[in-house]
Design an enzyme around this catalytic site. Structure first.
Site, PDB file in Angstrom:
ATOM      1  CB  THR A 115      -0.884   0.046   1.263  1.00  0.00           C
ATOM      2  OG1 THR A 115      -0.005   0.069   2.404  1.00  0.00           O
ATOM      3  CG2 THR A 115      -1.794  -1.169   1.361  1.00  0.00           C
ATOM      4  CG  ASP A 214      16.332  -3.083   2.026  1.00  0.00           C
ATOM      5  OD1 ASP A 214      16.260  -3.320   3.246  1.00  0.00           O
ATOM      6  OD2 ASP A 214      15.415  -3.332   1.228  1.00  0.00           O
TER       7      ASP A 214
HETATM    8  C1  PRP Z   1      12.182   4.489   3.432  1.00  0.00           C
HETATM    9  C2  PRP Z   1      12.786   5.840   3.718  1.00  0.00           C
HETATM   10  C3  PRP Z   1      11.614   6.630   4.226  1.00  0.00           C
HETATM   11  C4  PRP Z   1      10.464   6.062   3.402  1.00  0.00           C
HETATM   12  C5  PRP Z   1      10.125   7.060   2.331  1.00  0.00           C
HETATM   13  O1  PRP Z   1      12.018   3.745   4.576  1.00  0.00           O
HETATM   14  O2  PRP Z   1      13.854   5.803   4.622  1.00  0.00           O
HETATM   15  O3  PRP Z   1      11.370   6.491   5.605  1.00  0.00           O
HETATM   16  O4  PRP Z   1      10.945   4.842   2.811  1.00  0.00           O
HETATM   17  O5  PRP Z   1       9.009   6.672   1.620  1.00  0.00           O
HETATM   18  P1  PRP Z   1       7.629   7.485   1.674  1.00  0.00           P
HETATM   19  O6  PRP Z   1       7.974   8.928   1.510  1.00  0.00           O
HETATM   20  O7  PRP Z   1       6.896   6.924   0.493  1.00  0.00           O
HETATM   21  O8  PRP Z   1       6.959   7.179   2.967  1.00  0.00           O
HETATM   22  P2  PRP Z   1      11.491   2.231   4.540  1.00  0.00           P
HETATM   23  O9  PRP Z   1      10.019   2.189   4.644  1.00  0.00           O
HETATM   24  O10 PRP Z   1      12.102   1.526   3.350  1.00  0.00           O
HETATM   25  O11 PRP Z   1      12.040   1.633   5.890  1.00  0.00           O
HETATM   26  P3  PRP Z   1      13.547   1.196   6.250  1.00  0.00           P
HETATM   27  O12 PRP Z   1      14.378   2.461   6.322  1.00  0.00           O
HETATM   28  O13 PRP Z   1      13.420   0.559   7.578  1.00  0.00           O
HETATM   29  O14 PRP Z   1      14.028   0.264   5.172  1.00  0.00           O
END
Ligand code: PRP
Ligand code: URA
Length: 220
Positions: A115, A214
Site C-alpha cells: 500500500t 536496505d
Molecule cells: C524508506 C525511507 C523513508 C520512506 C520514504 O524507509 O527511509 O522512511 O521509505 O518513503 P515514503 O515517503 O513513500 O513514505 P522504509 O520504509 O524503506 O524503511 P527502512 O528504512 O526501515 O528500510
C-alpha cells in the site's frame, strides 16, 4: 543554496561537493560501507543549511585579551533530531556532531510494500515535556510519497511541537512528496540535497538511489 521553484518552503542544497557525493550514492555498485559514509557527507551539507535559522542568545565572556560578547545556542531551547528508522539513523550522528547538546528522538516507521503507507512500530517520545519552544529536525534520506514523514509530523505536532519549528532534512525528495508535506503542513521547512524527477509504479524515487535502508544495512 537554491530556493526550489516548486515551493518557497523548500531549499535544495546545490553545493558542488554535495553533488559529487550524490553521484557516488546513486551508483548501484556502491557497497554498504561506502553508502553509509557518503550519506553522512551529504547529510553534513543538508544539516548545515537546515540549522541555519536556529535562534542564538548573547552573553559576555573574557577572551585571553579582552571582554567580548558571544553568540551561543540557548540552553532554554531544546534542539531535537528525529531520525526515522532505519535510514534516518545515518543522519543522527551528523546532527550530534554539529550540535552535541541535541537530543535524538527515534521514530520507527516502515512503508508497507503493497500500500506504500507507513506503519509505526516504535514511538517512545517523551510525552510530559513542554515542546512549545523545541526546534525539531526530522531526519530521513528519502522523501518519496511523503507518507512516512507525514506520520512523523503527526506524532510531533500531537506532542505540541509547533509546525514552524520543524525542518525536514532529507537527501533526495520528489515533487509528489513535497506536495503532500507542504499541503498538510504549510508552516514547515524542507531542506534536501536533491530534487528528483518522479516516483515509479512501486513508489520508488527515479532516478533516486534505490532503497536507502536496505543499501545502508546490507539487507537487499
Ligand atoms: C524508506 C525511507 C523513508 C520512506 C520514504 O524507509 O527511509 O522512511 O521509505 O518513503 P515514503 O515517503 O513513500 O513514505 P522504509 O520504509 O524503506 O524503511 P527502512 O528504512 O526501515 O528500510
Ligand atoms: N524509500 C526508499 O528508500 N527509496 C525510495 O526510492 C523510496 C522510498
Amino acid at each position: 543554496m537554491k530556493q526550489a521553484k516548486i515551493h518557497p518552503a523548500v531549499t535544495v542544497c546545490d553545493h558542488p561537493l554535495l553533488q559529487h557525493h550524490l553521484s557516488i550514492l546513486r551508483n548501484k555498485h556502491a557497497q554498504s560501507d561506502v553508502f553509509r559514509a557518503t550519506i553522512s557527507r551529504v547529510a553534513q551539507f543538508v544539516l548545515q543549511e537546515a540549522t541555519r535559522h536556529l535562534p542564538l542568545s548573547t552573553h559576555g565572556i573574557e577572551t585571553p585579551l579582552t571582554q567580548t560578547e558571544v553568540n551561543h545556542l540557548s540552553p532554554d531551547i531544546p534542539i531535537i533530531g528525529a531520525p526515522i528508522l532505519r535510514a534516518g539513523l545515518m543522519m543522527s550522528d551528523v546532527m550530534l556532531n554539529l550540535i552535541p547538546t541535541a537530543s535524538i528522538y527515534h521514530i520507527g516507521l516502515y512503508r508497507d510494500e503493497q500500500t506504500f503507507t507507513p506503519v509505526t512500530y516504535y514511538n517512545k517520545l517523551p510525552t510530559k515535556m513542554d515542546y512549545s519552544d523545541a526546534r525539531v529536525f526530522i531526519l530521513d534520506p528519502m522523501l518519496a510519497t511523503g507518507g512516512s514523514i507525514s506520520a512523523a509530523l503527526d506524532i510531533l505536532c500531537q506532542l505540541g511541537v509547533k509546525q514552524n519549528h520543524i525542518t525536514v532534512a532529507c537527501i533526495i525528495a520528489v515533487p509528489e512528496g513535497i506536495r503532500v508535506l507542504t499541503e498538510g503542513y504549510p508552516d514547515i521547512k524542507i531542506v534536501t540535497g536533491a530534487l528528483d524527477e518522479r516516483l515509479n509504479e512501486r513508489a520508488y524515487i527515479v532516478p533516486g538511489l534505490g532503497d536507502a535502508g536496505d543499501r545502508a544495512f546490507g539487507t537487499l
